[in-house]
Scaffold this motif. Structure first.
Motif, PDB file in Angstrom:
ATOM      1  N   VAL A  39       0.841  -1.202   0.000  1.00 18.90           N
ATOM      2  CA  VAL A  39       0.000   0.000   0.000  1.00 18.90           C
ATOM      3  C   VAL A  39       0.874   1.250   0.000  1.00 18.90           C
ATOM      4  CG1 VAL A  39      -1.762   1.259   1.241  1.00 18.90           C
ATOM      5  CG2 VAL A  39      -1.763  -1.225   1.258  1.00 18.90           C
ATOM      6  N   VAL A  87       2.363   1.799  -3.416  1.00 18.88           N
ATOM      7  CA  VAL A  87       1.365   2.304  -4.374  1.00 18.88           C
ATOM      8  C   VAL A  87       1.072   3.773  -4.098  1.00 18.88           C
ATOM      9  CG1 VAL A  87      -1.049   2.144  -5.057  1.00 18.88           C
ATOM     10  CG2 VAL A  87       0.296   0.076  -4.835  1.00 18.88           C
ATOM     11  N   PHE A 118       1.403  12.053  -9.574  1.00 18.94           N
ATOM     12  CA  PHE A 118       0.580  13.264  -9.565  1.00 18.94           C
ATOM     13  C   PHE A 118       1.459  14.514  -9.477  1.00 18.94           C
ATOM     14  CE2 PHE A 118      -3.225  10.790  -7.856  1.00 18.94           C
ATOM     15  CZ  PHE A 118      -3.820  10.768  -9.104  1.00 18.94           C
ATOM     16  N   GLN A 178       2.796  28.904 -22.008  1.00 15.19           N
ATOM     17  CA  GLN A 178       1.924  29.151 -23.168  1.00 15.19           C
ATOM     18  C   GLN A 178       1.580  30.641 -23.233  1.00 15.19           C
ATOM     19  OE1 GLN A 178      -1.748  26.977 -23.141  1.00 15.19           O
ATOM     20  NE2 GLN A 178      -1.554  26.565 -25.312  1.00 15.19           N
ATOM     21  N   ARG A 189      -0.378  32.350 -25.696  1.00  5.79           N
ATOM     22  CA  ARG A 189      -1.707  32.757 -26.149  1.00  5.79           C
ATOM     23  C   ARG A 189      -2.778  31.948 -25.411  1.00  5.79           C
ATOM     24  NH1 ARG A 189      -5.377  31.624 -29.854  1.00  5.79           N
ATOM     25  NH2 ARG A 189      -6.384  33.315 -31.006  1.00  5.79           N
ATOM     26  N   ARG A 190      -3.773  32.630 -24.923  1.00  6.43           N
ATOM     27  CA  ARG A 190      -4.866  31.943 -24.239  1.00  6.43           C
ATOM     28  C   ARG A 190      -5.923  31.505 -25.255  1.00  6.43           C
ATOM     29  NH1 ARG A 190      -2.238  30.555 -20.367  1.00  6.43           N
ATOM     30  NH2 ARG A 190      -1.312  32.167 -19.099  1.00  6.43           N
ATOM     31  N   SER A 191      -6.491  30.373 -24.979  1.00  3.02           N
ATOM     32  CA  SER A 191      -7.505  29.878 -25.902  1.00  3.02           C
ATOM     33  C   SER A 191      -8.815  30.630 -25.690  1.00  3.02           C
ATOM     34  CB  SER A 191      -7.727  28.396 -25.645  1.00  3.02           C
ATOM     35  OG  SER A 191      -8.910  27.997 -26.276  1.00  3.02           O
ATOM     36  N   LEU A 235     -11.503  29.254 -25.824  1.00  6.00           N
ATOM     37  CA  LEU A 235     -12.462  28.309 -25.226  1.00  6.00           C
ATOM     38  C   LEU A 235     -13.031  28.837 -23.912  1.00  6.00           C
ATOM     39  CD1 LEU A 235     -11.063  24.703 -25.634  1.00  6.00           C
ATOM     40  CD2 LEU A 235     -13.333  25.505 -26.244  1.00  6.00           C
ATOM     41  N   GLU A 236     -12.186  29.564 -23.187  1.00  9.80           N
ATOM     42  CA  GLU A 236     -12.632  30.064 -21.880  1.00  9.80           C
ATOM     43  C   GLU A 236     -13.846  30.979 -22.012  1.00  9.80           C
ATOM     44  OE1 GLU A 236     -11.798  29.262 -18.891  1.00  9.80           O
ATOM     45  OE2 GLU A 236     -10.019  28.047 -19.251  1.00  9.80           O
ATOM     46  N   TYR A 251     -12.491  26.922 -17.682  1.00 11.01           N
ATOM     47  CA  TYR A 251     -13.206  26.114 -18.670  1.00 11.01           C
ATOM     48  C   TYR A 251     -12.309  24.989 -19.198  1.00 11.01           C
ATOM     49  CZ  TYR A 251     -17.174  25.488 -21.784  1.00 11.01           C
ATOM     50  OH  TYR A 251     -18.301  24.985 -22.396  1.00 11.01           O
ATOM     51  N   ARG A 252     -11.021  25.289 -19.290  1.00  9.27           N
ATOM     52  CA  ARG A 252     -10.067  24.258 -19.730  1.00  9.27           C
ATOM     53  C   ARG A 252     -10.031  23.101 -18.746  1.00  9.27           C
ATOM     54  NH1 ARG A 252      -4.438  26.093 -21.998  1.00  9.27           N
ATOM     55  NH2 ARG A 252      -5.093  26.763 -24.052  1.00  9.27           N
ATOM     56  N   PHE A 266      -6.961   0.306  -9.453  1.00 10.41           N
ATOM     57  CA  PHE A 266      -6.129   1.372 -10.009  1.00 10.41           C
ATOM     58  C   PHE A 266      -6.965   2.464 -10.686  1.00 10.41           C
ATOM     59  CE2 PHE A 266      -2.586  -1.651  -9.484  1.00 10.41           C
ATOM     60  CZ  PHE A 266      -1.748  -0.807  -8.775  1.00 10.41           C
ATOM     61  N   ILE A 274      -8.643   0.625  -2.214  1.00 14.75           N
ATOM     62  CA  ILE A 274      -7.328  -0.003  -2.003  1.00 14.75           C
ATOM     63  C   ILE A 274      -7.575  -1.345  -1.320  1.00 14.75           C
ATOM     64  CG2 ILE A 274      -5.116   0.208  -0.792  1.00 14.75           C
ATOM     65  CD1 ILE A 274      -5.475   3.269  -1.054  1.00 14.75           C
ATOM     66  N   ALA A 277      -6.072  -3.327   0.629  1.00 15.74           N
ATOM     67  CA  ALA A 277      -5.798  -3.493   2.057  1.00 15.74           C
ATOM     68  C   ALA A 277      -6.861  -2.787   2.903  1.00 15.74           C
ATOM     69  CB  ALA A 277      -4.413  -2.943   2.386  1.00 15.74           C
ATOM     70  N   GLN A 313      -2.868  25.146 -31.252  1.00 14.70           N
ATOM     71  CA  GLN A 313      -3.982  25.940 -31.781  1.00 14.70           C
ATOM     72  C   GLN A 313      -4.911  25.087 -32.633  1.00 14.70           C
ATOM     73  OE1 GLN A 313      -4.794  28.967 -30.894  1.00 14.70           O
ATOM     74  NE2 GLN A 313      -3.045  28.936 -29.526  1.00 14.70           N
ATOM     75  N   SER A 352      -6.901  22.909 -30.360  1.00 13.32           N
ATOM     76  CA  SER A 352      -7.941  23.713 -29.719  1.00 13.32           C
ATOM     77  C   SER A 352      -9.065  24.013 -30.700  1.00 13.32           C
ATOM     78  CB  SER A 352      -7.383  25.037 -29.218  1.00 13.32           C
ATOM     79  OG  SER A 352      -6.556  24.808 -28.139  1.00 13.32           O
ATOM     80  N   GLU A 407     -12.938  23.125 -30.317  1.00 15.53           N
ATOM     81  CA  GLU A 407     -13.994  24.150 -30.408  1.00 15.53           C
ATOM     82  C   GLU A 407     -15.031  23.749 -31.438  1.00 15.53           C
ATOM     83  OE1 GLU A 407     -12.871  28.365 -30.664  1.00 15.53           O
ATOM     84  OE2 GLU A 407     -10.962  27.754 -29.793  1.00 15.53           O
TER      85      GLU A 407
END
Lengths: 64, 795
Positions: free
Chosen positions: A3, A6, A14, A28, A30-32, A34-35, B236-237, B273, B328, B330, B536, B539, B543
């Motif tokens: 455990v 893992v 992460f 980055q 340029r912002r997309s 999409l927002e 939003y991303r 997992f 998990i 255990a 781009q 993206s 879109e």
């Protein structure tokens, strides 16, 4: 022990993923656009409601 | 030049669903408090139709499908119309959906207490109601997609993505898990038996939580939380990453409900997992919700709607941390079959679903009835009593689960025996079960206060359908993506390429799997490089995808179906006898089958498992002989439905047969406390008065034979005669002990069934078994060494 191994493995994954994505995001330029879609729920605040039942409370004003 | 049109939203159906949710919410929680009380006060099992085993399915079904279902439909109908800037596709379909759904709930509320059940959790409803659910779901889907088709907004907002995933996935899960062959108008047997049934059931059960209780509510969060906070969603991303990773990962996690069973270890690890990985997207969604409140945290003090939403999202975060933790292996060895799981699901249901519902209703009611909320103080009171109620409930269940889990595993100092009997552990958790009643009742009081508050609000207002003028979008501005554009492009190609290579790592034989993994890593690196070079373009593709609901829906379906297929297909296609591990269940006689159907109908599986896990304490406790070891998959191969259970309020019954005599079972069923002092089991005196259904037996056996259970050809009269003869033997045995019981009673049939539990044959060699018809074939492990079979206790 399985455990712990893992847990440490997943946590490290992460952490590495976070660092990589953070660096990629920061570099980055340029912002997309999409927002901009995040504003969709507010579209009804830009236009006045049609006078039909004439609401006493406009939708952008909290009725609480 | 843009053309304008005036839209009057169908808010009537939103009001209807909202009111239905409030009514059924009270019913579901009232039944919940009652059954929680029954666990401490067995006297509250007032009648056969009010017993725990029959009411618990009513509670879960009412909470999921009636309370949250109606709430979800209210939120979907309200937000979809606004986000699509058009009225729902069809008023007729909206009406059919609403009334059809309420009829289904009414049918469930009648049939479940009467004991009509399929015997699988959250899938108890009988087959005619299953068909009605599927049809009404199709009506809802058509109405929803008609709305998307005629929308006046080119881009599909994130809330709608979650609704799309809900619609397609619930349809898939519900239909597959409810595949059954009817034996009568009110009874059927599942297509799947034993381990297959277990896998399909928990594939469904887990994803009912995912795609009925989570994704639509996330959609509601993405619409209503920004509205309440008066600021757009934090990122939003992030919502894109949240959506795709959640819908892709969730579907794989079902086997975490079957950890430490004899299920092949690769499937257990797969479930574990993917459950661990789910933590990341879940918390991504939670953070996206919480951070939406950036710069407006003061609203937490003043606005009850925001208060409920933020608390709900926090509970979502807590539940989605606890879920992976419980997956998990255990941890699961301690928590499974205990109250910890009950606490976990209630922190999700009461905290996440219940508080999201409350926040949404407080926000909607004034708008739908054109007035102000009657009392902010009452809403605040609801919030605090509800919050403390949940915490009391959840903490009590944590302590109860951990304590009982530890006690059940505790051995004597020399390790040769168990320290506590099952009844000892039950007595220890009684105070905690009492705290649960108080916590649940507090939550219910808060909910009733909300109903009163909303009722007063509604009384002061008038029903109001919002009307707006919107721009009609030009033809070609939406839904213009062809198949080629959808599938032949870099994002799709790289995603699927990486998935195929990762699949190779999981399923290819030793050697090739490592090669596949290395290729997957290299391929992912290439994909990242490609993304950096042409982000781009990627993206722009996404879109464009958001302007096309059908390609979006197909890709969503593909994402959810991959996990489902990988989990289900190996169990269907691979024929191997070795997974029965030298044991094949003995066929039930007609009387035992009748008894089993009564066991299922009474909901005994709600408290008794039939699965001795691959854990030493389980084997020691339920063996009954230590050398028999854990429950092999072959021991329940012919069980339609499987009865492995998910909670042990009473002990496991996998090998109950022959452990006690008929008289003991008779007395225990008539008065459980006469044989097990301190037991909280309800009495089943009514079984001694009712006759079992002899006439149905030939039809049932014929259906089981069609499903692969190797019953020999038998005449109908021989079947009935066999049942009566076996019943007579039990009745005579009881008579010799001074008990008078008719041989054709349900109690005799149940005793016959209980005495059969755990009986199996041991075929000599594997070749014999491959020749023998074993019903639907078994899963195999495709590579990973299965090293947990050593949980055998040496005699």
């Amino acid at each position: 022990m399985e455990v712990f191994a893992v847990t440490i493995f997943v946590s490290l994954m992460f952490a590495v993923l976070f660092a990589a994505l953070f660096v990629a995001e920061r570099s980055q330029r340029r912002r997309s656009s999409l927002e901009q879609d995040a504003l969709l729920p507010f579209d009804d605040m830009r236009s006045a409601p049609v006078r039909k039942n004439d609401p006493t409370i406009p939708p952008h004003q909290s009725p609480l | 030049m843009t053309t304008k049109t005036t839209i009057e939203y169908n808010d009537r159906v939103v009001r209807q669903f909202m009111l239905a949710s409030l009514i059924f919410g009270v019913v579901a929680m009232l039944v919940g408090v009652l059954i929680a009380s029954q666990l401490n006060f067995h006297q509250l099992n007032l009648a056969e139709w009010l017993s725990f085993g029959r009411l618990r399915p009513l509670h879960t079904n009412a909470a999921i499908f009636a309370f949250v279902g109606n709430m979800m439909f209210a939120g979907v109908y309200y937000s979809t119309q606004r986000l699509c800037k058009c009225r729902m596709g069809s008023d007729l379909l909206s009406n059919i959906h609403f009334w059809g759904w309420q009829l289904i709930i009414a049918a469930a509320a009648i049939t479940l207490p009467l004991g009509y059940s399929r015997g699988q959790e959250y899938a108890e409803l009988i087959w005619p109601i299953n068909i009605a659910v599927a049809l009404i779901w199709v009506v809802f889907s058509i109405n929803f997609f008609m709305t998307l088709h005629k929308r006046n907004e080119p881009s599909i907002y994130v809330a709608l993505w979650f609704y799309i995933s809900t619609i397609v996935t619930v349809a898939m899960l519900y239909i597959v898990n409810h595949l059954s062959l009817p034996t009568s108008l009110t009874h059927s047997y599942s297509f799947f038996g034993g381990v297959q049934n277990a896998l399909v059931q928990w594939w469904y059960g887990h994803n009912a939580v995912a795609f009925f209780l989570t994704t639509p509510i996330l959609g509601i969060m993405y619409y209503f939380l920004p509205k309440a906070a008066e600021r757009p969603v934090y990122s939003y991303r992030l919502s894109i990453v949240h959506f795709w990773s959640l819908v892709f990962l969730y579907i794989w996690a079902g086997p975490h409900h079957l950890l430490h069973t004899a299920l092949p270890k690769w499937l257990q690890l797969l479930g574990m997992f993917f459950s661990l990985m789910l933590w990341a997207p879940s918390w991504g969604g939670m953070l996206n919700g919480l951070l939406t409140l950036r710069g407006a945290w003061d609203k937490l003090r003043t606005d009850p709607v925001v208060k409920f939403f933020i608390a709900a999202v926090t509970f979502y975060g807590m539940s989605t941390f606890e879920g992976p933790l419980l997956s998990i292996r255990a941890v699961n060895s301690l928590s499974h079959y205990s109250d910890w799981t009950i606490g976990h699901v209630h922190s999700g249901a009461l905290g996440w679903n219940g508080f999201m519902a409350a926040g949404m209703f407080y926000w909607l009611a004034p708008r739908l009835w054109k007035t102000k909320l009657h009392s902010i103080s009452a809403a605040n009171f609801h919030f605090w009593i509800g919050t403390f109620g949940i915490l009391l409930y959840v903490v009590a269940m944590w302590i109860s689960g951990v304590m009982q889990g530890l006690m059940l595993s505790a051995t004597t100092a020399d390790g040769s025996g168990l320290q506590y009997t099952f009844l000892d552990t039950l007595q220890s958790i009684r105070p905690l079960m009492a705290l649960r009643i108080i916590g649940g009742a507090m939550y219910l009081v808060g909910f009733i206060v909300m109903c009163w508050n909303l009722f007063m609000t509604i009384r002061a207002g008038t029903p109001y359908n919002e009307t707006r003028e919107v721009d009609v979008i030009e033809r070609g501005a939406k839904d213009n993506m062809g198949w080629k554009d959808t599938f032949i492009n870099d994002p799709v190609a790289y995603t699927f390429g990486a998935l195929i290579l990762i699949g190779g790592w999981l399923f290819l034989p030793k050697g090739s799997d490592v090669v596949s993994l290395v290729c997957a890593v290299i391929f992912t690196g290439l994909a990242i490089r490609k993304f950096n070079q042409s982000s781009q373009k990627w993206s722009f593709w996404y879109e464009k995808l958001l302007h096309n609901y059908l390609p979006f829906t197909i890709l969503t379906f593909v994402a959810v179906v991959i996990g489902g297929l990988i989990q289900i297909i190996p169990t269907m296609t691979v024929n191997t006898a070795k997974n029965v591990e030298d044991r094949v269940q003995k066929l039930y006689t007609p009387l035992e089958l009748a008894g089993r159907d009564i066991y299922v109908s009474e909901g005994c599986y709600n408290c008794h498992s039939q699965m001795i896990r691959t854990l030493v304490p389980d084997v020691m406790r339920y063996g009954p002989a230590p050398e028999q070891g854990y429950s092999r998959l072959g021991e329940s191969i012919y069980d339609h439905p499987f009865q492995w259970g998910s909670k042990r309020t009473g002990p496991d019954l996998a090998r109950e047969g022959g452990v006690r005599n008929n008289l003991w079972h008779y007395q225990h069923m008539m008065d459980p406390r006469s044989m097990s002092p301190g037991s909280n089991m309800p009495p089943y005196k009514h079984l001694a008065e009712k006759e079992f259904d002899q006439k149905a037996l030939p039809g049932k056996i014929a259906v089981l034979a069609k499903l692969g259970v190797p019953y020999p050809a038998m005449e109908a009269t021989a079947i009935k005669l066999s049942a009566l003869e076996q019943g007579q033997k039990i009745a005579t045995d009881l008579k010799n002990s001074g008990v008078q019981l008719e041989p054709n009673t349900e109690l005799v049939a149940v005793i016959a069934y209980l005495q059969k539990l755990g009986q199996y044959e041991q075929p000599k060699v594997e070749e014999d078994m491959t020749k023998k018809k074993l019903g639907i074939p078994f899963p195999i492990k495709p590579g990973i060494p299965d090293n947990f079979r050593s949980a055998q206790v040496k005699p």
